[in-house]
Design a protein around this motif. Sequence first.
Motif, PDB file in Angstrom:
ATOM      1  N   LEU A 170      -1.884   8.451  -0.013  1.00 47.39           N
ATOM      2  CA  LEU A 170      -0.547   9.024   0.179  1.00 47.39           C
ATOM      3  C   LEU A 170       0.531   7.959   0.051  1.00 47.39           C
ATOM      4  CD1 LEU A 170      -1.247  11.335   3.269  1.00 47.39           C
ATOM      5  CD2 LEU A 170      -1.076  12.012   0.861  1.00 47.39           C
ATOM      6  N   VAL A 171       1.710   8.372  -0.374  1.00 53.80           N
ATOM      7  CA  VAL A 171       2.875   7.498  -0.415  1.00 53.80           C
ATOM      8  C   VAL A 171       3.415   7.292   0.984  1.00 53.80           C
ATOM      9  CG1 VAL A 171       5.323   7.486  -1.062  1.00 53.80           C
ATOM     10  CG2 VAL A 171       3.589   7.999  -2.784  1.00 53.80           C
ATOM     11  N   PRO A 190       0.793  -1.239   0.000  1.00 49.65           N
ATOM     12  CA  PRO A 190       0.000   0.000   0.000  1.00 49.65           C
ATOM     13  C   PRO A 190       0.815   1.274   0.000  1.00 49.65           C
ATOM     14  CG  PRO A 190      -0.092  -1.085   2.136  1.00 49.65           C
ATOM     15  CD  PRO A 190       0.575  -2.045   1.210  1.00 49.65           C
ATOM     16  N   ASP A 191       2.084   1.228   0.427  1.00 46.18           N
ATOM     17  CA  ASP A 191       2.932   2.426   0.426  1.00 46.18           C
ATOM     18  C   ASP A 191       2.995   3.078  -0.949  1.00 46.18           C
ATOM     19  OD1 ASP A 191       4.975   2.308   3.119  1.00 46.18           O
ATOM     20  OD2 ASP A 191       3.984   0.451   2.544  1.00 46.18           O
ATOM     21  N   VAL A 192       2.934   2.261  -2.003  1.00 41.40           N
ATOM     22  CA  VAL A 192       3.035   2.758  -3.370  1.00 41.40           C
ATOM     23  C   VAL A 192       1.734   2.553  -4.139  1.00 41.40           C
ATOM     24  CG1 VAL A 192       4.228   2.485  -5.588  1.00 41.40           C
ATOM     25  CG2 VAL A 192       5.526   2.417  -3.452  1.00 41.40           C
ATOM     26  N   VAL A 193       1.156   1.360  -4.013  1.00 42.10           N
ATOM     27  CA  VAL A 193      -0.027   1.003  -4.803  1.00 42.10           C
ATOM     28  C   VAL A 193      -1.196   1.948  -4.535  1.00 42.10           C
ATOM     29  CG1 VAL A 193      -1.819  -0.755  -5.104  1.00 42.10           C
ATOM     30  CG2 VAL A 193       0.597  -1.411  -5.115  1.00 42.10           C
ATOM     31  N   ASN A 194      -1.447   2.277  -3.275  1.00 41.12           N
ATOM     32  CA  ASN A 194      -2.578   3.158  -2.966  1.00 41.12           C
ATOM     33  C   ASN A 194      -2.430   4.519  -3.641  1.00 41.12           C
ATOM     34  OD1 ASN A 194      -3.257   1.019  -1.319  1.00 41.12           O
ATOM     35  ND2 ASN A 194      -3.635   2.270   0.500  1.00 41.12           N
ATOM     36  N   ARG A 217      10.924  11.040  -0.096  1.00 41.64           N
ATOM     37  CA  ARG A 217      12.368  10.837  -0.136  1.00 41.64           C
ATOM     38  C   ARG A 217      12.756   9.424   0.301  1.00 41.64           C
ATOM     39  NH1 ARG A 217      14.887  13.808   3.516  1.00 41.64           N
ATOM     40  NH2 ARG A 217      13.063  14.730   4.537  1.00 41.64           N
ATOM     41  N   CYS A 218      12.004   8.887   1.246  1.00 40.74           N
ATOM     42  CA  CYS A 218      12.312   7.550   1.765  1.00 40.74           C
ATOM     43  C   CYS A 218      12.012   6.455   0.741  1.00 40.74           C
ATOM     44  CB  CYS A 218      11.509   7.304   3.052  1.00 40.74           C
ATOM     45  SG  CYS A 218      12.021   5.857   4.018  1.00 40.74           S
ATOM     46  N   GLN A 219      11.034   6.698  -0.146  1.00 40.78           N
ATOM     47  CA  GLN A 219      10.649   5.660  -1.101  1.00 40.78           C
ATOM     48  C   GLN A 219      11.788   5.313  -2.076  1.00 40.78           C
ATOM     49  OE1 GLN A 219       7.295   6.855  -3.508  1.00 40.78           O
ATOM     50  NE2 GLN A 219       8.326   8.673  -4.307  1.00 40.78           N
ATOM     51  N   ARG A 220      12.717   6.242  -2.287  1.00 39.35           N
ATOM     52  CA  ARG A 220      13.834   5.950  -3.183  1.00 39.35           C
ATOM     53  C   ARG A 220      14.675   4.795  -2.654  1.00 39.35           C
ATOM     54  NH1 ARG A 220      17.682   8.172  -4.684  1.00 39.35           N
ATOM     55  NH2 ARG A 220      17.531   7.918  -6.939  1.00 39.35           N
ATOM     56  N   PHE A 221      14.736   4.644  -1.338  1.00 38.78           N
ATOM     57  CA  PHE A 221      15.493   3.544  -0.745  1.00 38.78           C
ATOM     58  C   PHE A 221      14.825   2.204  -1.023  1.00 38.78           C
ATOM     59  CE2 PHE A 221      17.096   7.216   1.333  1.00 38.78           C
ATOM     60  CZ  PHE A 221      18.354   6.915   1.814  1.00 38.78           C
ATOM     61  N   ASP A 222      13.543   2.229  -1.382  1.00 40.98           N
ATOM     62  CA  ASP A 222      12.812   1.008  -1.707  1.00 40.98           C
ATOM     63  C   ASP A 222      12.733   0.773  -3.213  1.00 40.98           C
ATOM     64  OD1 ASP A 222      11.763  -1.050  -0.108  1.00 40.98           O
ATOM     65  OD2 ASP A 222       9.714  -0.552  -0.668  1.00 40.98           O
TER      66      ASP A 222
END
Length: 387
Positions: A287-288, A151-155, A319-324
Amino acid sequence: MQKETQRVRILIVGSGVLGGDVLDLLAQSGEHYEITVGARRPESALLRVNLALYTAMNLGHTPHVTVVPMDLMNVEATAAEIEKLRPDIIFNATTLHSWWVITKLPKEAYERVDKARGGVWTPMHMVLIRRLMKAVRLAESNAIVVNASYPDVVNAALAAEGLAPAVGIGNIANAVPGVRLAAAYLLGRDPSSIDVRFFAHHYLSYRMPSTGTAAGAPYHLTVYADGMEVSPDDLDHETLFSHVAGRFRRIKGLAGQSVTASSATAMLHAVARRKGDVVHGPGPLGLVGGYPVRVAKNGFLVELPNGLTLDDAIDINHRCQRFDGIEAVDDDGTVHIVEESAEIMRETLGYSCTAFRPDECEDRAHELATRFAEYARRSGQADLTAT
């Protein structure tokens, strides 16, 4: 004669590892739920439901649980079933690629592909929840949809199509108990006196409890003891995280799935009650990333500590999503993959994708599944099913 309280109707879609574990916890909760399990293979699902019933009855509970056939790829049939069931809450526990699948690879093969991080599998996580959300809209259902599939990205990506689930589960929520335990230990307090507000993407919540460090990934953490904010001067975060991965390290992998199941159940309880409970969850309001969320009668609200704005919290997760492995999620739902992660997938699987739109997810997922199956065979791992 006292009138029976109306049951909250919960539809669990999927009866695999996570769906089954959440079913167990709901069935044993003693709450007034009417639970339906929707499954592509209802005969197998019935066996899992009966296991949940046996276990619950041994503990003194007699939950209401039924099974219905449900193939999410058939949007019209799914919508018709939703219209019939009229659920208050829908919990999506389906994906085309469970997180644990790559962990079943031989060690070297797993480590090579794991370096790409979790975001590269987004197309496979998006397909079924996107179909489910289309069915929910077609049925004109008011059900609150809680999504377990990245859900961090898909939502956020589905929000562009008006198909965002209300909230997700797991991820940031899974890190919270360890942080509370470590904070209580370091402060000499009882864990019940400790509360936190934690903002971070899947990457940090997944990696930090194993490595004991944020490793440069952005986050925001506020710790409270007996309702009073604890100064970072009195509780160094790196020391705190080192204890999460040390003194309070837990079993990981499939054997540790109960943490995700319990965080999902906590969210479902909060949604069923709608009494203002604060729970952590990813992807609220399209939201991301992950946030603490207040679940009230009128909906969801990101719970912000003093000194942190919503824009700040969103920026942290961007900014944190780039680490994923996620470069960005555009306003039109296009998901951009970090080039380094895309290159790893090209080298290991022969799969080339730097960006895709939600309406391309099925083609991308099919290609990715095919490439991964070939990689697994080359690596000497043919059986990728959970036991």
